[in-house]
Write a protein that holds these residues in place. Structure first.
Motif, PDB file in Angstrom:
ATOM      1  N   ASP A  77     -29.761 -16.020  -2.155  1.00  0.00           N
ATOM      2  CA  ASP A  77     -30.459 -15.499  -3.296  1.00  0.00           C
ATOM      3  C   ASP A  77     -31.117 -16.444  -4.418  1.00  0.00           C
ATOM      4  OD1 ASP A  77     -27.627 -15.063  -2.575  1.00  0.00           O
ATOM      5  OD2 ASP A  77     -28.053 -14.577  -4.973  1.00  0.00           O
ATOM      6  N   PHE A 150     -21.821  -5.345   7.545  1.00  0.00           N
ATOM      7  CA  PHE A 150     -21.276  -5.160   9.096  1.00  0.00           C
ATOM      8  C   PHE A 150     -22.275  -7.020   8.871  1.00  0.00           C
ATOM      9  CE2 PHE A 150     -19.355  -3.901  13.066  1.00  0.00           C
ATOM     10  CZ  PHE A 150     -18.440  -4.098  12.191  1.00  0.00           C
ATOM     11  N   GLY A 151     -21.575  -7.574   9.036  1.00  0.00           N
ATOM     12  CA  GLY A 151     -21.963  -8.565   9.010  1.00  0.00           C
ATOM     13  C   GLY A 151     -21.020  -9.584   9.262  1.00  0.00           C
ATOM     14  N   ILE A 153     -18.609 -11.320   7.010  1.00  0.00           N
ATOM     15  CA  ILE A 153     -17.486 -10.400   6.463  1.00  0.00           C
ATOM     16  C   ILE A 153     -16.727  -9.604   6.921  1.00  0.00           C
ATOM     17  CG2 ILE A 153     -16.627 -11.282   4.006  1.00  0.00           C
ATOM     18  CD1 ILE A 153     -18.605 -13.199   3.736  1.00  0.00           C
ATOM     19  N   VAL A 175     -27.939  -3.211  12.354  1.00  0.00           N
ATOM     20  CA  VAL A 175     -27.096  -2.932  13.483  1.00  0.00           C
ATOM     21  C   VAL A 175     -27.308  -1.450  14.066  1.00  0.00           C
ATOM     22  CG1 VAL A 175     -24.864  -3.032  14.399  1.00  0.00           C
ATOM     23  CG2 VAL A 175     -25.190  -3.902  12.211  1.00  0.00           C
ATOM     24  N   THR A 212     -31.186  -4.039  -1.415  1.00  0.00           N
ATOM     25  CA  THR A 212     -30.003  -3.919  -1.743  1.00  0.00           C
ATOM     26  C   THR A 212     -29.558  -4.054  -3.367  1.00  0.00           C
ATOM     27  OG1 THR A 212     -29.192  -6.439  -1.971  1.00  0.00           O
ATOM     28  CG2 THR A 212     -29.126  -4.948   0.339  1.00  0.00           C
ATOM     29  N   ILE A 284     -15.222 -17.265  -6.592  1.00  0.00           N
ATOM     30  CA  ILE A 284     -13.875 -17.584  -5.851  1.00  0.00           C
ATOM     31  C   ILE A 284     -14.354 -17.477  -5.057  1.00  0.00           C
ATOM     32  CG2 ILE A 284     -13.163 -19.097  -7.718  1.00  0.00           C
ATOM     33  CD1 ILE A 284     -11.416 -15.652  -6.514  1.00  0.00           C
ATOM     34  N   GLY A 286     -14.674 -16.714  -1.595  1.00  0.00           N
ATOM     35  CA  GLY A 286     -14.868 -17.645  -0.316  1.00  0.00           C
ATOM     36  C   GLY A 286     -14.375 -19.414  -0.135  1.00  0.00           C
TER      37      GLY A 286
HETATM   38  P1  NAD Z   1     -23.911 -12.198   7.050  1.00  0.00           P
HETATM   39  O1  NAD Z   1     -25.665 -12.290   7.009  1.00  0.00           O
HETATM   40  O2  NAD Z   1     -23.127 -11.647   8.446  1.00  0.00           O
HETATM   41  O3  NAD Z   1     -24.436  -9.804   7.268  1.00  0.00           O
HETATM   42  C1  NAD Z   1     -24.625  -9.330   5.925  1.00  0.00           C
HETATM   43  C2  NAD Z   1     -25.213  -8.031   6.559  1.00  0.00           C
HETATM   44  O4  NAD Z   1     -25.629  -7.467   5.432  1.00  0.00           O
HETATM   45  C3  NAD Z   1     -26.075  -8.216   7.984  1.00  0.00           C
HETATM   46  O5  NAD Z   1     -25.109  -7.378   9.057  1.00  0.00           O
HETATM   47  C4  NAD Z   1     -27.188  -7.314   7.004  1.00  0.00           C
HETATM   48  O6  NAD Z   1     -27.327  -6.793   8.261  1.00  0.00           O
HETATM   49  C5  NAD Z   1     -26.312  -5.643   6.165  1.00  0.00           C
HETATM   50  N1  NAD Z   1     -28.011  -5.800   5.197  1.00  0.00           N
HETATM   51  C6  NAD Z   1     -29.010  -6.039   5.143  1.00  0.00           C
HETATM   52  N2  NAD Z   1     -29.759  -5.764   4.589  1.00  0.00           N
HETATM   53  C7  NAD Z   1     -29.107  -4.289   4.227  1.00  0.00           C
HETATM   54  C8  NAD Z   1     -28.466  -2.581   3.809  1.00  0.00           C
HETATM   55  N3  NAD Z   1     -29.924  -2.698   2.349  1.00  0.00           N
HETATM   56  N4  NAD Z   1     -27.497  -2.137   4.020  1.00  0.00           N
HETATM   57  C9  NAD Z   1     -26.642  -2.364   4.154  1.00  0.00           C
HETATM   58  N5  NAD Z   1     -26.555  -3.322   5.161  1.00  0.00           N
HETATM   59  C10 NAD Z   1     -27.014  -4.578   4.929  1.00  0.00           C
HETATM   60  O7  NAD Z   1     -23.618 -12.325   5.548  1.00  0.00           O
HETATM   61  P2  NAD Z   1     -21.514 -12.270   5.689  1.00  0.00           P
HETATM   62  O8  NAD Z   1     -21.741 -13.811   6.322  1.00  0.00           O
HETATM   63  O9  NAD Z   1     -20.693 -11.607   6.178  1.00  0.00           O
HETATM   64  O10 NAD Z   1     -21.917 -12.265   4.099  1.00  0.00           O
HETATM   65  C11 NAD Z   1     -22.636 -11.723   2.967  1.00  0.00           C
HETATM   66  C12 NAD Z   1     -22.800 -12.267   1.689  1.00  0.00           C
HETATM   67  O11 NAD Z   1     -21.322 -12.042   1.318  1.00  0.00           O
HETATM   68  C13 NAD Z   1     -23.591 -13.075   1.244  1.00  0.00           C
HETATM   69  O12 NAD Z   1     -25.111 -12.449   1.518  1.00  0.00           O
HETATM   70  C14 NAD Z   1     -22.806 -13.624   0.742  1.00  0.00           C
HETATM   71  O13 NAD Z   1     -24.684 -13.044  -0.889  1.00  0.00           O
HETATM   72  C15 NAD Z   1     -21.374 -13.484  -0.342  1.00  0.00           C
HETATM   73  N6  NAD Z   1     -20.843 -14.207  -0.287  1.00  0.00           N
HETATM   74  C16 NAD Z   1     -19.911 -13.956  -1.098  1.00  0.00           C
HETATM   75  C17 NAD Z   1     -19.327 -15.096  -1.120  1.00  0.00           C
HETATM   76  C18 NAD Z   1     -18.262 -14.994  -2.873  1.00  0.00           C
HETATM   77  O14 NAD Z   1     -17.146 -16.317  -3.114  1.00  0.00           O
HETATM   78  N7  NAD Z   1     -18.212 -14.122  -3.445  1.00  0.00           N
HETATM   79  C19 NAD Z   1     -18.847 -15.851  -0.247  1.00  0.00           C
HETATM   80  C20 NAD Z   1     -19.278 -16.156   0.947  1.00  0.00           C
HETATM   81  C21 NAD Z   1     -20.217 -14.895   0.915  1.00  0.00           C
END
Ligand code: NAD
Length: 309
Positions: A77, A150-151, A153, A175, A212, A284, A286
């Motif tokens: 983003d 449900f990706g 993480i 999904v 979102t 933090i 991640g």
């Molecule tokens: P990913 O792309 O593997 O999974 C994201 C999932 O969200 C996908 O399955 C997608 O279909 C789903 N999605 C998209 N729009 C949606 C909606 N409107 N409603 C429900 N589900 C929806 O990503 P990831 O690797 O699992 O990471 C998720 C997010 O976590 C990243 O985009 C990032 O912003 C955040 N993140 C934060 C940290 C941290 O340190 N806090 C670290 C890593 C990632």
């Protein structure tokens, strides 16, 4: 030689590996010095960032030779992906490299919030014995974990939750209901309202997009189970912070943890100051020693290969 600019912190060994092969400027403070960053990019072919450098037109206009952006993380983003695509700039995220760190943060935080028993050190050291007050904590085993997204993480968090005896539900419209992952993981698919109603722990794992932003607003927070806990490691902007503060003050929710915020760092006078049963961490989830090594070496390798290729 190609030139690489790194504007936020990166593991030292990964930086040295790149420096051995490319002309490189590593200045973790560049993110906070816009004129210096713009100047540094004048001759750069690669830019490596975390989540704070805003890779948008006003920066890209100063980087005419840029070919690739390496992202030390997965959220995109802070990068104008459409503009990068139009200008032929490849964006490389560190897919999967910090997912375990986030999943562990979620489970540890859920246990901390449910048990509510780890803030008594000063009292106990001082001779107090607040046993009755701390005897009402809850166990995580047998509770229901709801995943919004449900990706990568979300799936890792599901596995850890299941190992502790949790039932896991997820809402992710991308999904499909017939996707094999539901059967393979034993996670049950839900619509959003059902997810909010049924879970004891709600954890967010969606990217910040137009669909979102503001997803967890006051009406949806009100649909959550009484006493449930909420954990947001996804992105600020997905949860309405003021509405969450109200729900915690009213005692409707059992607790919450926020690692990400609408504005980072929080501005003075934030609605989140002094809210009970609220844990705040500075983005933090991640970040661990191990994930920093994985993320940095993966990006060094892939950006290096792209420039050489
Ligand atoms: P990913 O792309 O593997 O999974 C994201 C999932 O969200 C996908 O399955 C997608 O279909 C789903 N999605 C998209 N729009 C949606 C909606 N409107 N409603 C429900 N589900 C929806 O990503 P990831 O690797 O699992 O990471 C998720 C997010 O976590 C990243 O985009 C990032 O912003 C955040 N993140 C934060 C940290 C941290 O340190 N806090 C670290 C890593 C990632």
């Amino acid at each position: 030689m190609s030139s690489i600019v790194i504007s936020e912190f990166m593991d030292a060994q990964a930086v040295e590996d790149l420096r051995a092969r490319f002309d490189l400027r590593y200045e973790p403070g560049l993110v906070d010095d816009a004129p210096a960053l713009r100047q540094a990019l004048a001759g750069a072919q690669a830019l490596i960032v975390r989540n704070r450098t805003q890779v948008r037109a006003e920066l890209l206009d100063h980087a005419p030779g840029l070919r690739v952006v390496g992202r030390l993380g997965v959220g995109l983003d802070n990068i104008d992906m459409d503009l990068c695509a139009r200008r032929g700039i490849r964006v490389i995220p560190a897919l999967g490299a910090n997912a375990q760190a986030v999943a562990e943060y979620v489970i540890a935080t859920a246990m901390l919030l449910l048990r509510g028993a780890y803030a008594s050190s000063a009292q106990v050291a001082g001779g107090a014995w607040p046993r009755p007050a701390l005897s009402e904590g809850r166990e995580i085993g047998g509770k229901t974990l709801g995943l919004l997204g449900f990706g990568d993480i979300g799936r890792r968090t599901a596995r850890l939750g299941q190992a502790l005896g949790m039932q896991v539900l997820a809402y992710d419209p991308v999904v499909a209901a017939h996707a094999p992952v539901w059967r393979e993981t034993g996670v049950q698919r839900r619509e959003l309202d059902a997810l909010l109603r049924e879970c004891d722990v709600l954890s967010l794992h969606v990217p910040l997009t137009e669909s979102t932003r503001g997803l967890l607003d006051a009406p949806r927070l009100a649909r959550m189970r009484e006493g449930a806990v909420l954990i947001n490691t996804a992105r600020g902007g997905v949860v309405d912070e003021a509405a969450l503060a109200d729900a915690l003050r009213a005692g409707r929710l059992g607790g919450a943890a926020l690692d990400v915020f609408e504005h980072e760092p929080l501005p003075a006078g934030s609605a989140l100051a002094g809210v009970p049963r609220l844990l705040l961490t500075p983005h933090i989830a991640g970040l661990t020693r191990e994930s920093n090594l994985r993320v940095s070496s993966l990006i060094a390798e892939q950006v290096g290969a792209f420039l050489r290729g």
